[in-house]
Each structure stands twice: as C-alpha cells, then as structure tokens.
Motif scaffolding. Structure first.
Motif, PDB file in Angstrom:
ATOM      1  N   ILE A 207      82.916  47.359  58.727  1.00 50.35           N
ATOM      2  CA  ILE A 207      82.440  48.585  58.073  1.00 50.35           C
ATOM      3  C   ILE A 207      81.342  48.474  57.238  1.00 50.35           C
ATOM      4  N   PRO A 208      80.174  49.163  57.695  1.00 48.74           N
ATOM      5  CA  PRO A 208      79.050  49.203  57.013  1.00 48.74           C
ATOM      6  C   PRO A 208      79.290  49.312  55.757  1.00 48.74           C
ATOM      7  N   GLY A 209      78.417  48.773  54.683  1.00 51.46           N
ATOM      8  CA  GLY A 209      78.454  49.007  53.281  1.00 51.46           C
ATOM      9  C   GLY A 209      79.629  48.069  52.602  1.00 51.46           C
ATOM     10  N   ILE A 210      80.737  47.616  53.493  1.00 54.66           N
ATOM     11  CA  ILE A 210      81.949  46.976  52.941  1.00 54.66           C
ATOM     12  C   ILE A 210      81.883  45.668  53.449  1.00 54.66           C
ATOM     13  N   SER A 211      82.097  45.646  54.633  1.00 60.19           N
ATOM     14  CA  SER A 211      82.162  44.167  55.275  1.00 60.19           C
ATOM     15  C   SER A 211      80.817  43.133  54.966  1.00 60.19           C
ATOM     16  N   ALA A 212      81.217  42.070  54.414  1.00 61.64           N
ATOM     17  CA  ALA A 212      80.318  41.070  54.029  1.00 61.64           C
ATOM     18  C   ALA A 212      79.169  41.755  52.973  1.00 61.64           C
ATOM     19  N   ASN A 213      79.569  42.497  52.067  1.00 63.46           N
ATOM     20  CA  ASN A 213      78.702  43.363  50.925  1.00 63.46           C
ATOM     21  C   ASN A 213      79.730  43.339  49.726  1.00 63.46           C
ATOM     22  N   GLU A 214      79.729  42.244  48.868  1.00 69.51           N
ATOM     23  CA  GLU A 214      80.586  42.208  47.783  1.00 69.51           C
ATOM     24  C   GLU A 214      80.180  43.070  46.594  1.00 69.51           C
ATOM     25  N   ALA A 215      78.678  43.512  46.586  1.00 73.25           N
ATOM     26  CA  ALA A 215      78.529  44.378  45.511  1.00 73.25           C
ATOM     27  C   ALA A 215      78.905  45.867  46.158  1.00 73.25           C
ATOM     28  N   GLY A 216      78.681  46.112  47.226  1.00 75.23           N
ATOM     29  CA  GLY A 216      79.177  47.368  47.957  1.00 75.23           C
ATOM     30  C   GLY A 216      80.833  47.513  47.776  1.00 75.23           C
ATOM     31  N   CYS A 217      81.458  46.625  47.829  1.00 80.48           N
ATOM     32  CA  CYS A 217      82.811  46.526  47.824  1.00 80.48           C
ATOM     33  C   CYS A 217      83.423  46.755  46.141  1.00 80.48           C
ATOM     34  N   ILE A 218      82.819  46.087  45.341  1.00 82.60           N
ATOM     35  CA  ILE A 218      83.046  46.354  43.924  1.00 82.60           C
ATOM     36  C   ILE A 218      82.678  47.970  43.545  1.00 82.60           C
ATOM     37  N   GLU A 219      81.337  48.384  43.918  1.00 83.17           N
ATOM     38  CA  GLU A 219      80.937  49.656  43.687  1.00 83.17           C
ATOM     39  C   GLU A 219      81.966  50.762  44.578  1.00 83.17           C
ATOM     40  N   PHE A 220      82.545  50.239  45.744  1.00 86.84           N
ATOM     41  CA  PHE A 220      83.448  51.431  46.337  1.00 86.84           C
ATOM     42  C   PHE A 220      84.732  51.239  45.175  1.00 86.84           C
ATOM     43  N   LEU A 221      85.326  50.213  44.975  1.00 86.45           N
ATOM     44  CA  LEU A 221      86.254  50.363  44.066  1.00 86.45           C
ATOM     45  C   LEU A 221      86.290  51.033  42.666  1.00 86.45           C
ATOM     46  N   ARG A 222      85.011  50.962  42.164  1.00 90.64           N
ATOM     47  CA  ARG A 222      84.510  51.616  40.778  1.00 90.64           C
ATOM     48  C   ARG A 222      84.569  53.103  40.998  1.00 90.64           C
ATOM     49  N   GLU A 223      84.004  53.543  42.398  1.00 89.04           N
ATOM     50  CA  GLU A 223      83.789  55.086  42.410  1.00 89.04           C
ATOM     51  C   GLU A 223      85.425  55.482  42.610  1.00 89.04           C
ATOM     52  N   LEU A 224      86.284  54.953  43.262  1.00 91.72           N
ATOM     53  CA  LEU A 224      87.526  55.252  43.162  1.00 91.72           C
ATOM     54  C   LEU A 224      88.542  55.213  41.901  1.00 91.72           C
ATOM     55  N   ASP A 225      87.840  54.641  40.798  1.00 92.50           N
ATOM     56  CA  ASP A 225      88.478  54.553  39.687  1.00 92.50           C
ATOM     57  C   ASP A 225      89.586  53.538  39.638  1.00 92.50           C
ATOM     58  N   ILE A 226      89.502  52.466  40.351  1.00 94.56           N
ATOM     59  CA  ILE A 226      90.406  51.312  40.616  1.00 94.56           C
ATOM     60  C   ILE A 226      89.759  50.137  39.835  1.00 94.56           C
ATOM     61  N   PRO A 227      90.546  49.610  38.570  1.00 99.53           N
ATOM     62  CA  PRO A 227      90.510  48.420  38.115  1.00 99.53           C
ATOM     63  C   PRO A 227      90.190  47.132  38.832  1.00 99.53           C
ATOM     64  N   LEU A 228      89.339  46.334  38.592  1.00103.93           N
ATOM     65  CA  LEU A 228      89.304  44.979  39.478  1.00103.93           C
ATOM     66  C   LEU A 228      90.112  44.010  38.855  1.00103.93           C
ATOM     67  N   LYS A 229      90.260  44.079  37.487  1.00 96.75           N
ATOM     68  CA  LYS A 229      90.822  43.285  36.500  1.00 96.75           C
ATOM     69  C   LYS A 229      92.133  43.825  35.862  1.00 96.75           C
ATOM     70  N   ASP A 230      92.973  43.100  35.677  1.00 95.87           N
ATOM     71  CA  ASP A 230      94.184  43.382  34.643  1.00 95.87           C
ATOM     72  C   ASP A 230      94.328  42.281  33.875  1.00 95.87           C
ATOM     73  N   PHE A 231      95.121  41.327  33.943  1.00 94.92           N
ATOM     74  CA  PHE A 231      95.036  39.920  33.095  1.00 94.92           C
ATOM     75  C   PHE A 231      94.564  39.028  33.926  1.00 94.92           C
ATOM     76  N   GLY A 232      94.010  39.408  35.139  1.00 95.29           N
ATOM     77  CA  GLY A 232      93.064  38.652  35.944  1.00 95.29           C
ATOM     78  C   GLY A 232      92.676  39.374  37.252  1.00 95.29           C
TER      79      GLY A 232
END
Length: 457
Positions: A207-232
């Motif tokens: 998937i362009p922008g997602i596969s092999a793209n760590e920054a793209g994945c983090i931004e993808f989740l932030r745009e969906l308002d999905i927290p990356l961390k909780d207690f870990g």
C-alpha cells in the motif's frame, strides 16, 4: 472423506500393534505440527518414539532411517513422492502426507490426493496427521496444531479462510475449546506488533504511503484519531471494534485509490484463528504468528526446539524459539532486499533469481513467496528461486491461483525437469521444490520453462 477416514483407521490399527516407532517429518511449520500431533498421540497410547527431521527425503536419508532399525517408521508431511524407494527397503511404514503422490501406492498411505481431496488447500500435512491421530485415540484437542500447520502452509491464502477437510479440523478445535475463529484484519502481527508496525510491514498488498513507511503509518493513525499508546504501545488486539473498522475502511479506500486490484484488497480482511489456551499478546496466541515462530526453529537446525514448543514447553524452548524468530525476521528482510536489488531474470514462461549463498536454502521458498508481492515480480508467471546448498542447488517455486486455473502444476513441472538433470523434486501445484546438481541450473531452467509453457497452453 469417508474412505480417507477408513484408511486412517486402518493405519491406526497397524500402529497400535507396535511398541516403538520413529516419526520422520519435514522442517517447516506444517511438518513440525504434524510431528507434534503424532508424538502426543503415540505418547498417550503408550508407544515409545523417537523423531527425525529432514530438509528433504532422499535415498541417503532413507538408508539412515532404515539403519536406525525401529519397528515402525511414520512419515509425516513427506514420503508420498518416495514410495518406490521406501518400498525397496522393506520397511514397516505408515505415510501421512499431503503432497502429490508419485509412483506406487503403499498399503498404509494416508494422503488426501488419493481420495479426491486437494492437498494444496483442502488438507495440510498436519491436518492429515490429525485425522490419523483421531483414529488412534481421543485427540480432538490436537486440532489447534492442525490449524497452525495449515495456516503455516498457506492453505487459507486462496480464500482468506480454511476450506475442505481443514475446516472440519478447525471446527473440531472450536468444539474442543482450543481454537476461536473470527473475521478480522489478516495482516501479520495482530498479537505482538504495535499497530503502526503491523501496518508498516504490510506487503500483500503493498500500500503506497503505508507499506515500509513508518512515518506514514503514524500519520495515518493520527488522522483517524487512534492513539498509538495507552500504558504501552497499542497492538491490534487492544483496539476496540470501532477503531478496527475505521482502520480497515481507510486502508481499503487507499488501496482502491492507488489502483490496487480488488482481489488484492480483499486479502486485507478474512478469517483469523486464535489459540484459546495460549497467553494473549504472544506469538503462540495467533495461528499465523505461531507458524512463523516454528519456521524460525527447524529451518535453522533447531527442529527439536520447535517440536518442544508444539509439545507444550513454554519456558526454555519457547524463549529460545523467540530469539530465533528475531533473527529469522532479519534474514527474511535481507532476502527480500537482495531480490529487490538484484532483480529477477525473465524467460518466456517463468521468472527466476539465483541467490547463491546470499539467502539460506532453508528459507529460499519463503523469500520466493514474499517476493511475489513486490513490484519487481510479475504475477502473470511463476517465480523460481535458486540457492546454493550443501547437496546441490535448492530450487523453490511459487505460482498463483490464476496460473493454476490456466493449467500450471509446479509439482509435476519441477519433478520432471529436475529428473532430467539428475535431481529430484515435488510438492504442490502452486508451490513446489527441487534439488539439482550444481552446474545444471541453466539446463534445468530451460527445461522447466518449456514444461511450464506446455502446461499453460
């Protein structure tokens, strides 16, 4: 199905007359789980056993097995392509395999192909061993290992779910309380990877922008308002249903916008299989991750460790296997990088790469399968991978369901081509392997290219 179960019962009766046996199996996840199932079935029956694991079954290995002198030899996940050679040794044998049989059919031979069942996607080696074990005694709890082996053998890849006899085995696991089944994302790492890493390592589809793209994945989740961390770091198993649905929906939109074919997009979601008695958040909880852990043991000379994990060791053997898995993942990444850097050579009806010693012969097939999802490989023709090994050149091949529908049968093509240059081969229509003498690569590939061309006509 009834005839196969009848044959399994006949094999079980033969087994119960013996006091000792040697279990001979293959060094992949399907072979390890098949051996694990058989070991536990024999132990419960009070039959003494030893085990032997092989990269391939040839005359040298058969002679070594004969010299051990056990009362009974049980082949699991191999044996069907060497029946003539086995018969010549006058061994007391039971073959429990799912690869396409070659030559004579021995009396105690349990193989789905002999009963009109496809061993490529309807019943795995571990699944065949499980049917055998059910006739030996009360062993429904071993269905979990059969599911792990089937998934490790990619038997759910075609439809995104287990089918045929594999599905019957899966249902046994559900009924026994060892397996649960649900529809979910099928990306690797649901149990053990942070969500952004699960997305980053998505390679099928790429998937362009997602596969092999760590920054793209983090931004993808932030745009969906999905927290990356909780207690870990949050893993897929920590997300709620709404969060999962939002991620999957957006992934599918991205795929469609990128022009990814629908059949590839559909692979994102399908059935997943959870081992109910394993600890949540570990590789052993998910059938796909469990099978990868097992591959990381036997393919690096530690089949005993993988078998011990199958038999329930969650201490020393599991820790050792976990460490091997980390190295296995690095080796696969390096292997894919090699293919991308060197590229593939295209012939008329096939494409190939020769890794030499750059990729271990025990994982060349896995790399070949993974490379089929990269942009450098043309899915309109099979991919053939070669690697140097101690006993010659190891050949692994992978096809697609579209090619199978056109007539491709890699098991037949590789076996016949290898025999013409003094080698051996076999396997399944969609995935097969061979070993050929060093120096015969060019002639072998020319013969194979012609044979595949004849099949596809």
């Amino acid at each position: 199905m009834d005839q196969m179960l009848k044959k399994a019962a006949e094999c079980a009766e033969t087994l119960k007359k013996c006091e000792e046996a040697i279990i001979v199996s293959h060094i992949d996840a399907d072979g390890l789980t098949a051996a694990g199932i058989m070991c536990m079935a024999l132990e419960r029956e009070g039959i003494d056993y030893t085990t032997k694991f092989l990269k391939k079954l040839d005359t040298t290995a058969l002679n070594e097995i004969a010299d051990i002198g056990r009362e009974l030899v049980i082949f699991t996940d191999l044996g069907s392509t060497m029946q003539k050679e086995i018969d010549a040794l006058n061994l007391n044998v039971i073959i429990s395999d799912h690869h396409q049989p070659v030559g004579v059919t021995l009396e105690h031979h349990l193989n789905p192909h002999l009963f009109g069942i496809n061993g490529t996607d309807e019943l795995s080696g571990s699944g065949t061993a499980y049917l055998f074990a059910k006739e030996i005694g009360s062993n429904m709890d071993l269905a979990g290992l059969a599911v792990v082996g089937a998934v490790g053998d990619m038997q759910d890849a075609k439809t995104g779910r287990l089918i045929g006899m594999n599905r019957h085995n899966m249902q046994d696991g559900v009924d026994a309380g060892v397996i649960s089944v649900e529809t979910d994302i099928r990306l690797f790492g649901r149990q053990t990877r942070p969500v952004y890493k699960l997305l980053e390592y998505c390679s099928d589809p790429y998937i362009p922008g997602i596969s092999a793209n760590e920054a793209g994945c983090i931004e993808f989740l932030r745009e969906l308002d999905i927290p990356l961390k909780d207690f870990g770091w949050r893993h897929w198993i920590h997300l709620n249903r709404d969060e999962k649905q939002r991620i999957v929906s957006k992934l599918m939109r991205l795929c469609m916008e990128s022009g990814i074919p629908p059949y590839k997009v559909e692979r994102i979601v399908g059935e997943v299989y959870t081992l109910q008695r394993e600890q949540e958040g570990t590789e052993l909880r998910d059938a796909t991750e469990y099978s990868t852990l097992l591959n990381a043991t036997a393919r690096y000379g530690h089949a005993d460790i993988g078998l011990n994990v199958c038999l329930g060791d969650r201490d020393e053997s599991y820790t050792f296997a976990h460490n091997l898995l980390a190295q296995h993942r690095r080796n696969l990444v390096d292997g894919l990088h090699f293919v991308k850097e060197t590229g593939v050579t295209t012939m008329k009806h096939l494409q190939y790469f020769h890794a030499g010693y750059n990729i271990q012969d025990t994982i060349i097939g896995i790399v070949a399968g993974m490379s089929a999802s990269t942009e450098s490989v043309d899915r309109r023709m099979p991919i053939i991978a070669l690697a140097d090994a101690e006993d010659g050149i190891k050949v692994s091949s992978r096809g697609t369901q579209d090619l199978i529908r056109q007539g491709l049968n890699l098991a037949v093509a590789l076996r016949e081509s290898a025999e013409q240059v003094g080698g051996t081969g076999g396997g399944h229509d969609i995935a097969a392997g061979a070993t050929i003498p060093k120096g015969e690569e060019e002639r072998f590939l020319a013969i194979l290219d012609t044979r595949i061309g004849m099949q596809l006509k």
